[in-house]
Design an enzyme around this catalytic site. Structure first.
Site, PDB file in Angstrom:
ATOM      1  N   ASP A  78      85.957 -29.108  54.583  1.00  0.00           N
ATOM      2  CA  ASP A  78      85.451 -27.975  53.794  1.00  0.00           C
ATOM      3  C   ASP A  78      84.610 -27.027  54.644  1.00  0.00           C
ATOM      4  O   ASP A  78      84.137 -27.387  55.722  1.00  0.00           O
ATOM      5  CB  ASP A  78      84.625 -28.462  52.598  1.00  0.00           C
ATOM      6  CG  ASP A  78      83.374 -29.244  53.002  1.00  0.00           C
ATOM      7  OD1 ASP A  78      83.469 -30.065  53.942  1.00  0.00           O
ATOM      8  OD2 ASP A  78      82.303 -29.016  52.409  1.00  0.00           O
ATOM      9  N   GLU A 138      81.405 -31.909  52.723  1.00  0.00           N
ATOM     10  CA  GLU A 138      80.262 -32.138  53.622  1.00  0.00           C
ATOM     11  C   GLU A 138      79.185 -31.093  53.394  1.00  0.00           C
ATOM     12  O   GLU A 138      77.997 -31.394  53.374  1.00  0.00           O
ATOM     13  CB  GLU A 138      80.731 -32.092  55.087  1.00  0.00           C
ATOM     14  CG  GLU A 138      79.676 -32.548  56.092  1.00  0.00           C
ATOM     15  CD  GLU A 138      78.765 -31.439  56.610  1.00  0.00           C
ATOM     16  OE1 GLU A 138      77.770 -31.759  57.258  1.00  0.00           O
ATOM     17  OE2 GLU A 138      79.036 -30.245  56.355  1.00  0.00           O
TER      18      GLU A 138
END
Ligand code: ZN
Length: 376
Positions: A78, A138
């Site tokens: 991400d 994350e």
């Protein structure tokens, strides 16, 4: 494919944390399976019911309960959001030896280097299990890595966690903890303060205590860090409704970054003691503490084989960082983690994020060496 070509394809896939990462995971699955990896998905649904996937690609062993992975290369899929006017965000653009695009440095650059490193090394000669671990979410609280750390579907011996460190091996990181504090008062006309209790004055007393706690924390030092102690911050405060009303409520955030040798809730204990002290002084004192995060830090010994290997490969001494990484979760899976990657953390999360071409290539070589020395 060279890492630059892979990076262009990864940047093209929008993988902002708010979206499902299924598209980028599909891409990574195809690439990994084409190289001969077996893959497994560890999926969950976030609070908006969006599917998030951790992808594990494994070679040199089969997935099983007693799987021991020798080396895992870990990258999060991400990215933080980007300004829609930034046309290069999903269209990797090279200028003056730099590659611009969202995620180029945080952390798609590392992922491209890892894929390219494994492609060139090949999987035929592996003697020990090698894994690529691609995590979700994350950027919004290490959620994917935490999911894996809790599930513990396998153990890992050494892990290389990709984050932009300008290719310095990082052997320790501070943790990250967060709480919201809600102080209650009683509203009254400000001309008659004895009729109520000001939540703002109460919060001020607590914050005063926090400043003292911050001083106290300086005594517990970890020499490898700068600053060498746990730091805390009250970053946001809101309270009261009007200038002539005693504030009925005051909220503030308390954030702290614990050194890895200190329990991540140490500050919370000190703060609770300060609240109890206020309550003894004022039995009417009311306050709630909503502790939403307590991410611990991590530390790998300076003489770890992986640290020595990466120090040699980069020609740089290992260091520490004060920001949060997935190191602690990889530690929970049994490994000695090291954080390293191309690009500079100061360039991450900005419009105009880039990774230097030279560092991308150097990272690929470093990862090749790590795979060769630990798994072949
Ligand atoms: Zn990152």
């Amino acid at each position: 494919m060279n890492p630059q070509q892979i990076l262009a394809e990864l940047v093209k896939i929008d993988s902002v944390s708010s979206r499902s990462n299924a598209e980028i995971v599909d891409y990574l699955t195809r690439r990994c399976e084409a190289m001969g990896f077996k893959t497994q998905r560890f999926s969950y649904r976030d609070e908006r019911d969006v599917e998030k996937i951790n992808l594990v690609a494994l070679a040199g062993a089969e997935f099983s309960k007693d799987l021991n992975i020798e080396l895992a290369l870990v990258g999060h899929t991400d990215t933080v959001p980007y300004d829609p006017n930034w046309t290069e965000a999903t269209n990797l653009t090279e200028r003056d030896g730099k590659l611009y695009g969202r995620g180029s440095c945080d952390t798609k650059g590392f992922i491209s280097a890892a894929l390219s490193a494994v492609e060139t090394t090949g999987l035929k000669n592996l003697k020990k299990p090698l894994a690529l671990i691609f995590t979700a979410d994350e950027e919004i609280g290490l959620r994917g890595a935490k999911y894996l750390a809790e599930l513990k579907p396998f153990r890992v011996r050494y892990s290389i966690v990709g984050e932009p460190t300008s290719l310095q091996p990082i052997r320790a990181g501070k943790g990250y903890s967060l709480a919201e504090v809600i102080v209650k008062g009683r509203e009254a006309h400000s001309a008659y303060p004895a009729l109520g209790a000001s939540a703002v004055f109460r919060a001020a007393r607590l914050i005063n205590q926090l400043e003292k706690i911050a001083e106290q924390l300086k005594a517990d030092r970890h020499r490898a860090f700068d600053p060498a102690f746990t730091t805390l911050n009250v970053g946001v405060i809101h309270g009261g409704s009007a200038k002539n009303v005693l504030a009925g409520e005051c909220r503030f955030t308390l954030e702290w970054r614990p050194i890895p040798t200190q329990p991540s809730d140490h500050v919370l204990h000190l703060f609770n003691a300060a609240i109890e002290e206020e309550q003894r002084r004022d039995p009417d004192f009311a306050c709630e503490v909503d502790a939403s995060r307590a991410d611990s830090g991590f530390e790998t010994a300076p003489d770890s084989r992986l640290i020595k290997l990466l120090e040699k490969a980069t020609g740089r001494e290992s260091g520490t960082v004060a920001f949060g990484t997935e190191g602690a979760q990889m530690r929970a899976l049994g490994s000695e983690p090291v954080v390293i990657g191309p690009g500079d953390i100061r360039e991450a999360h900005r419009t105009g994020e880039f990774v230097p071409v030279r560092e991308l290539a150097a990272c690929t070589e470093i990862l090749q060496q790590a795979v060769r020395e630990l798994c072949v």
